[in-house]
Design a protein around this motif. Sequence first.
Motif, PDB file in Angstrom:
ATOM      1  N   ILE A  18       1.433  -0.791   0.283  1.00 27.34           N
ATOM      2  CA  ILE A  18       0.356   0.216   0.510  1.00 27.34           C
ATOM      3  C   ILE A  18       0.803   0.731  -0.235  1.00 27.34           C
ATOM      4  CG2 ILE A  18      -1.895   1.299   1.411  1.00 27.34           C
ATOM      5  CD1 ILE A  18      -3.031  -1.407   2.259  1.00 27.34           C
ATOM      6  N   VAL A  22       0.486   4.267  -2.861  1.00 27.70           N
ATOM      7  CA  VAL A  22      -0.035   5.721  -2.671  1.00 27.70           C
ATOM      8  C   VAL A  22       1.692   6.273  -2.850  1.00 27.70           C
ATOM      9  CG1 VAL A  22       0.072   7.301  -0.448  1.00 27.70           C
ATOM     10  CG2 VAL A  22      -0.632   4.679  -0.645  1.00 27.70           C
ATOM     11  N   SER A  60      -4.126  10.659   2.827  1.00 36.91           N
ATOM     12  CA  SER A  60      -5.077  10.041   3.459  1.00 36.91           C
ATOM     13  C   SER A  60      -5.254   8.254   2.009  1.00 36.91           C
ATOM     14  CB  SER A  60      -6.206   9.968   4.261  1.00 36.91           C
ATOM     15  OG  SER A  60      -6.786  10.604   3.023  1.00 36.91           O
ATOM     16  N   TYR A  61      -5.574   7.343   2.102  1.00 32.25           N
ATOM     17  CA  TYR A  61      -5.932   6.521   1.404  1.00 32.25           C
ATOM     18  C   TYR A  61      -7.158   5.291   1.868  1.00 32.25           C
ATOM     19  CZ  TYR A  61      -3.830   3.560   4.546  1.00 32.25           C
ATOM     20  OH  TYR A  61      -3.471   2.277   5.452  1.00 32.25           O
ATOM     21  N   GLU A  62      -7.326   5.168   1.090  1.00 34.33           N
ATOM     22  CA  GLU A  62      -8.846   3.740   1.646  1.00 34.33           C
ATOM     23  C   GLU A  62      -8.214   2.769   0.201  1.00 34.33           C
ATOM     24  OE1 GLU A  62     -12.872   5.991   0.606  1.00 34.33           O
ATOM     25  OE2 GLU A  62     -12.004   7.394   1.416  1.00 34.33           O
ATOM     26  N   ILE A  63      -8.964   1.676   1.794  1.00 33.59           N
ATOM     27  CA  ILE A  63      -8.684   0.814   0.886  1.00 33.59           C
ATOM     28  C   ILE A  63     -10.104  -0.043   0.546  1.00 33.59           C
ATOM     29  CG2 ILE A  63      -8.094  -1.681   0.877  1.00 33.59           C
ATOM     30  CD1 ILE A  63      -5.843  -0.861   2.668  1.00 33.59           C
ATOM     31  N   GLY A  64     -10.155  -0.318  -1.448  1.00 34.17           N
ATOM     32  CA  GLY A  64     -11.481  -0.210  -1.773  1.00 34.17           C
ATOM     33  C   GLY A  64     -11.919  -1.841  -1.922  1.00 34.17           C
ATOM     34  N   GLU A  65     -13.884  -2.648  -1.533  1.00 33.72           N
ATOM     35  CA  GLU A  65     -13.590  -3.571  -1.557  1.00 33.72           C
ATOM     36  C   GLU A  65     -13.391  -4.445  -3.198  1.00 33.72           C
ATOM     37  OE1 GLU A  65     -17.149  -4.278   0.425  1.00 33.72           O
ATOM     38  OE2 GLU A  65     -16.218  -2.440   1.564  1.00 33.72           O
TER      39      GLU A  65
END
Length: 65
Positions: A18, A22, A60-65
Amino acid sequence: MRDDYIKEAQKVITDPNILVNVVSRRVKQLRHGNRPLVESLEKLNLEDIALREIIEGKISYEIGE
């Protein structure tokens, strides 16, 4: 890339895959003209700028599904 920045960024984003993603995405944004979110008195390469932004909580970051 500076080793001390990498170690500090790994404390914020613990998953190395990750972290690489990023940093890579942010470097692309910087190359396309986005302004850095951190200031530095020294000349930093784009990877180090991205790492500093992560360390300072500017990205910031988001983890997708």
